[in-house]
Design a protein around this motif. Structure first.
Motif, mmCIF file in Angstrom:
data_model
loop_
_atom_site.group_PDB
_atom_site.id
_atom_site.type_symbol
_atom_site.label_atom_id
_atom_site.label_comp_id
_atom_site.label_asym_id
_atom_site.label_seq_id
_atom_site.Cartn_x
_atom_site.Cartn_y
_atom_site.Cartn_z
ATOM 1 N N GLU A 222 -9.854 -0.177 12.775
ATOM 2 C CA GLU A 222 -8.215 -0.657 12.371
ATOM 3 C C GLU A 222 -8.010 -0.630 11.401
ATOM 4 O OE1 GLU A 222 -10.543 -2.386 14.792
ATOM 5 O OE2 GLU A 222 -9.667 -1.574 16.625
ATOM 6 N N GLU A 223 -8.702 -1.826 10.450
ATOM 7 C CA GLU A 223 -8.278 -2.065 8.804
ATOM 8 C C GLU A 223 -8.450 -0.875 8.465
ATOM 9 O OE1 GLU A 223 -10.752 -6.071 7.726
ATOM 10 O OE2 GLU A 223 -12.633 -4.316 8.523
ATOM 11 N N SER A 224 -9.296 0.024 8.765
ATOM 12 C CA SER A 224 -8.579 1.726 7.764
ATOM 13 C C SER A 224 -7.399 2.517 7.971
ATOM 14 C CB SER A 224 -9.977 2.788 8.379
ATOM 15 O OG SER A 224 -11.100 2.318 7.946
ATOM 16 N N LYS A 225 -7.254 2.277 9.264
ATOM 17 C CA LYS A 225 -6.058 2.891 9.979
ATOM 18 C C LYS A 225 -4.798 1.782 8.889
ATOM 19 C CE LYS A 225 -7.473 4.979 14.397
ATOM 20 N NZ LYS A 225 -6.509 4.532 16.025
ATOM 21 N N ALA A 226 -4.876 0.432 9.200
ATOM 22 C CA ALA A 226 -4.041 -0.187 8.341
ATOM 23 C C ALA A 226 -3.639 0.519 7.549
ATOM 24 C CB ALA A 226 -3.805 -1.376 8.452
ATOM 25 N N HIS A 227 -5.470 0.226 6.527
ATOM 26 C CA HIS A 227 -5.031 0.707 4.679
ATOM 27 C C HIS A 227 -4.122 1.724 5.091
ATOM 28 C CE1 HIS A 227 -8.141 1.400 1.078
ATOM 29 N NE2 HIS A 227 -6.662 1.287 0.709
ATOM 30 N N LEU A 228 -4.949 2.998 5.849
ATOM 31 C CA LEU A 228 -4.501 4.208 5.527
ATOM 32 C C LEU A 228 -2.320 4.010 5.487
ATOM 33 C CD1 LEU A 228 -4.131 7.390 5.281
ATOM 34 C CD2 LEU A 228 -4.643 7.519 8.069
ATOM 35 N N LEU A 229 -2.093 4.046 6.702
ATOM 36 C CA LEU A 229 -0.936 2.782 6.801
ATOM 37 C C LEU A 229 -0.018 2.815 6.263
ATOM 38 C CD1 LEU A 229 1.484 3.098 8.920
ATOM 39 C CD2 LEU A 229 1.594 1.692 9.797
ATOM 40 N N ASN A 230 -0.508 1.886 5.310
ATOM 41 C CA ASN A 230 -0.192 1.214 3.816
ATOM 42 C C ASN A 230 0.492 2.231 2.452
ATOM 43 O OD1 ASN A 230 1.152 -0.700 2.109
ATOM 44 N ND2 ASN A 230 -0.980 -0.645 1.303
ATOM 45 N N ASP A 231 -0.879 2.899 2.310
ATOM 46 C CA ASP A 231 -1.118 3.861 0.963
ATOM 47 C C ASP A 231 0.043 5.319 1.761
ATOM 48 O OD1 ASP A 231 -2.882 2.704 -0.391
ATOM 49 O OD2 ASP A 231 -4.765 3.660 0.252
ATOM 50 N N CYS A 232 -0.268 5.617 2.323
ATOM 51 C CA CYS A 232 0.649 6.873 2.880
ATOM 52 C C CYS A 232 1.980 6.854 3.507
ATOM 53 C CB CYS A 232 -0.152 7.909 4.188
ATOM 54 S SG CYS A 232 -1.151 8.249 3.868
ATOM 55 N N ASP A 233 2.513 5.486 3.551
ATOM 56 C CA ASP A 233 3.931 5.231 3.888
ATOM 57 C C ASP A 233 4.369 4.773 2.447
ATOM 58 O OD1 ASP A 233 4.292 4.919 6.358
ATOM 59 O OD2 ASP A 233 4.151 2.591 7.110
ATOM 60 N N GLU A 234 3.540 4.870 1.913
ATOM 61 C CA GLU A 234 4.237 3.906 -0.221
ATOM 62 C C GLU A 234 4.484 5.427 -0.542
ATOM 63 O OE1 GLU A 234 2.788 0.544 -3.008
ATOM 64 O OE2 GLU A 234 1.416 1.511 -2.524
ATOM 65 N N VAL A 235 3.672 6.660 -0.314
ATOM 66 C CA VAL A 235 3.812 7.927 -1.745
ATOM 67 C C VAL A 235 4.922 8.542 -0.311
ATOM 68 C CG1 VAL A 235 2.570 10.092 -1.351
ATOM 69 C CG2 VAL A 235 0.662 7.972 -1.440
ATOM 70 N N LEU A 236 4.892 8.293 0.909
ATOM 71 C CA LEU A 236 6.041 9.496 1.604
ATOM 72 C C LEU A 236 7.395 9.139 1.154
ATOM 73 C CD1 LEU A 236 4.218 10.143 4.840
ATOM 74 C CD2 LEU A 236 5.166 11.776 3.158
ATOM 75 N N ALA A 237 7.184 7.384 0.770
ATOM 76 C CA ALA A 237 8.509 6.838 0.419
ATOM 77 C C ALA A 237 9.083 7.082 -1.151
ATOM 78 C CB ALA A 237 8.434 5.333 0.840
ATOM 79 N N GLY A 238 7.697 7.256 -1.691
ATOM 80 C CA GLY A 238 8.399 8.253 -3.166
ATOM 81 C C GLY A 238 8.762 9.699 -2.966
ATOM 82 N N PHE A 239 7.997 9.965 -2.058
ATOM 83 C CA PHE A 239 8.772 11.685 -2.192
ATOM 84 C C PHE A 239 9.883 11.479 -1.314
ATOM 85 C CE2 PHE A 239 7.797 14.689 1.249
ATOM 86 C CZ PHE A 239 7.900 16.314 -0.203
ATOM 87 N N LEU A 240 9.916 10.918 -0.009
ATOM 88 C CA LEU A 240 11.315 10.887 0.193
ATOM 89 C C LEU A 240 12.809 11.018 -0.464
ATOM 90 C CD1 LEU A 240 12.347 11.833 3.206
ATOM 91 C CD2 LEU A 240 12.587 9.400 3.015
ATOM 92 N N HIS A 241 12.403 9.606 -1.747
ATOM 93 C CA HIS A 241 13.256 9.541 -2.911
ATOM 94 C C HIS A 241 13.284 10.802 -4.022
ATOM 95 C CE1 HIS A 241 15.579 7.387 -4.924
ATOM 96 N NE2 HIS A 241 14.668 7.498 -5.950
ATOM 97 N N MET A 242 11.675 11.163 -4.460
ATOM 98 C CA MET A 242 11.951 12.383 -5.086
ATOM 99 C C MET A 242 12.696 13.771 -4.361
ATOM 100 S SD MET A 242 8.463 12.950 -7.100
ATOM 101 C CE MET A 242 7.386 12.926 -4.553
#
Length: 295
Positions: A222-242
């Motif tokens: 669960e902690e590994s999944k939560a870590h991935l969710l946070n990291d990827c959401d952050e990258v994809l939010a920036g990507f979406l803005h780009m």
């Protein structure tokens, strides 16, 4: 997915790359013989952004289209279409892994976290690269100047002409800024979009393209999944803005080329011979035909 502007750690920097002047070349259009039938690129950023926001489907650009009359001949359209479809698979895999139950143990979950994060970062950078090169292919800027460039060099790099002159310090040029300038978009690229692209490029270079990578941190699934969710959401939010910035540039070029193409088609329908069709097509400026004998 929301377009929130991305990571809170996005660095600010001053971009000093000069903006080259450029014109369109005939490859900006699709042709049947001597007749223009369309623009020679797909709005990859617009379609990718719409898909991420669950508002559309991604185009399938196959090289079989290249063989048809009037088909695309822009090589970056085909590679970009393929990269978009692969990235969609990666995003779906990341979503499934973080939201669905699985039989992963702690080690498997952590390895999967690293794999999926690396792929999200890698394909975000590659999508930006190919979207930019697809537009550059329509310009008179020689392909040799940008073909081998990664994202960082497209943002700012030493002038290729100055590099050939011994003893002269080359000034910097920006391929991205050069594209944006005729459409009055260079300020928002210089002060926003390019910072986002620079961050994704640095993440790619440090964690997804070379020897560097995040290290294993064995904990609960669960902690590994939560870590991935946070990291990827952050990258994809920036990507979406780009993508929102690149989408504007694509749409300006699409509209500009469509207007110029319609004017040229009309001239040909009115009897203008092919030998008089060596036009200079300036981006962002209305096309006005002047006969050679009137210049």
């Amino acid at each position: 997915m929301n377009d929130t502007g991305g990571t809170n750690h996005r660095p600010r920097r001053e971009w000093h790359g000069a903006h080259q002047s450029w014109g369109y070349r005939p490859h900006a259009f699709r042709w049947i013989g001597e007749q223009i039938v369309g623009v020679n690129f797909l709005p990859l950023a617009r379609e990718m952004r719409a898909w991420l926001m669950q508002r559309g489907t991604l185009p399938i650009a196959s090289t079989t289209d290249q063989q048809s009359k009037g088909g695309y001949t822009n090589p970056y359209t085909f590679s970009g279409g393929a990269l978009a479809l692969i990235m969609a698979r990666v995003v779906n895999s990341f979503h499934d892994f973080t939201t669905q139950t699985s039989d992963h143990d702690a080690v498997d979950a952590e390895i999967e976290r690293l794999r999926l994060y690396n792929e999200v970062v890698l394909y975000a950078a590659r999508m930006c690269e190919v979207a930019i090169k697809q537009l550059l292919y329509c310009t008179q800027i020689p392909e040799s100047q940008y073909k081998r460039m990664a994202l960082g060099a497209l943002l700012e790099s030493p002038c290729p002409s100055c590099k050939r002159q011994n003893g002269k310090e080359p000034h910097s040029v920006s391929m991205v800024g050069s594209l944006a300038h005729p459409f009055q978009l260079c300020l928002e690229f210089d002060h926003c979009a390019m910072d986002h692209m620079d961050l994704v490029n640095k993440l790619r270079n440090s964690q997804a393209a070379h020897s560097g990578i995040q290290t294993l941190n064995i904990r609960s699934v669960e902690e590994s999944k939560a870590h991935l969710l946070n990291d990827c959401d952050e990258v994809l939010a920036g990507f979406l803005h780009m993508l929102s910035h690149l989408e504007k540039l694509e749409e300006r070029m699409l509209d500009d080329l469509a207007e110029k193409g319609e004017a040229i088609v009309l001239l040909k329908l009115n009897g203008l011979p092919a030998e008089d069709c060596n036009f200079r097509l300036t981006p962002g400026e209305r096309f006005v035909y002047e006969r050679a004998d009137s210049r």
